[in-house]
Design an enzyme around this catalytic site. Structure first.
Site, PDB file in Angstrom:
ATOM      1  N   ARG A  85       0.811  -1.228   0.000  1.00 28.74           N
ATOM      2  CA  ARG A  85       0.000   0.000   0.000  1.00 28.74           C
ATOM      3  C   ARG A  85       0.834   1.263   0.000  1.00 28.74           C
ATOM      4  O   ARG A  85       0.388   2.323  -0.415  1.00 28.74           O
ATOM      5  CB  ARG A  85      -0.920   0.041   1.225  1.00 28.74           C
ATOM      6  N   HIS A  96      23.129  29.831   4.504  1.00 26.40           N
ATOM      7  CA  HIS A  96      22.272  30.674   5.323  1.00 26.40           C
ATOM      8  C   HIS A  96      22.383  30.346   6.809  1.00 26.40           C
ATOM      9  O   HIS A  96      22.661  29.208   7.181  1.00 26.40           O
ATOM     10  CB  HIS A  96      20.807  30.493   4.908  1.00 26.40           C
ATOM     11  N   LYS A 105      18.430  23.202  12.701  1.00 31.68           N
ATOM     12  CA  LYS A 105      17.574  22.773  11.586  1.00 31.68           C
ATOM     13  C   LYS A 105      17.610  21.259  11.466  1.00 31.68           C
ATOM     14  O   LYS A 105      18.677  20.646  11.580  1.00 31.68           O
ATOM     15  CB  LYS A 105      18.059  23.364  10.253  1.00 31.68           C
ATOM     16  N   ASP A 119      22.165  35.198  -2.522  1.00 32.41           N
ATOM     17  CA  ASP A 119      23.251  34.223  -2.379  1.00 32.41           C
ATOM     18  C   ASP A 119      24.439  34.560  -3.269  1.00 32.41           C
ATOM     19  O   ASP A 119      25.588  34.347  -2.894  1.00 32.41           O
ATOM     20  CB  ASP A 119      22.742  32.812  -2.668  1.00 32.41           C
TER      21      ASP A 119
END
Length: 193
Positions: free
Chosen positions: A25, A64, A74, A172
């Protein structure tokens, strides 16, 4: 459910692979479970989820970071496609200052990268139509948002695509080099998640 956790040899930068259970599934996976992560010494309070889409291969986002008091940890994962994901130690005075670590993160591999505060983060898309989802421990703050040049020779990241093929934002492309950037000060004995 269990996690595989592997250090990338930079203080607190970890590859994390959640268990994935599947059948005909489809599949199920817990990509974040505070209790399980805490059992591996990772105790973070995430406050925001971000979702990034890149249409083309060769999109580079970064490097960043945010300055205190809005510095962010993060937890980065890919839900479609693949990226070359990079963390750079920007804690001046750290034994690993300006060193970087990178791994490929992909929907196929189902791995994640934990990038602690005090590190700049960037990624390069390796496939078209790549989607990156990441959790952060502080909200976005324009006043604290910073960037460092992706091609800074003092860092010397070995990006896996020719620099001429990279697609960058103006932010950037014009970011300062590490020598000119506002960065963190290393605190010996600082606890990592």
């Amino acid at each position: 459910m269990s996690l595989e956790v592997r250090s990338l040899d930079l203080d607190g930068v970890l590859e994390i692979v959640p268990r994935k259970m599947g059948d005909e599934r489809g599949f199920f996976s817990e990509t974040w479970n505070a209790r399980q992560f805490a059992e591996h010494g990772i105790a973070l309070d995430f406050v925001q989820d971000n979702h990034s889409y890149s249409a083309s291969r060769g999109v580079l986002r970064g490097l960043h970071y945010q300055l205190p008091p809005y510095a962010q940890d993060k937890l980065v994962r890919v839900v479609k496609g693949a990226i070359f994901d990079v963390a750079v130690d920007i804690r001046r005075g750290s034994p690993s200052f300006a060193r970087w670590a990178a791994i490929e993160i992909s929907a196929r591999r189902w791995n994640q990268l934990l990038v602690p505060r005090g590190f700049a983060h960037g990624f390069l898309t390796l496939e078209p139509d790549t989607e990156v989802v990441y959790k952060v421990t502080n909200p976005y703050s324009p006043a604290h948002d910073r960037a460092i040049r992706f091609d800074d020779p003092d860092i010397a990241i070995a990006w896996p695509l020719p620099l001429a093929e990279l697609q960058l934002s103006e932010k950037d492309r014009t970011a300062p080099q590490l020598r000119q950037a506002e960065v963190f000060e290393f605190a010996a004995g600082e606890e990592r998640p």
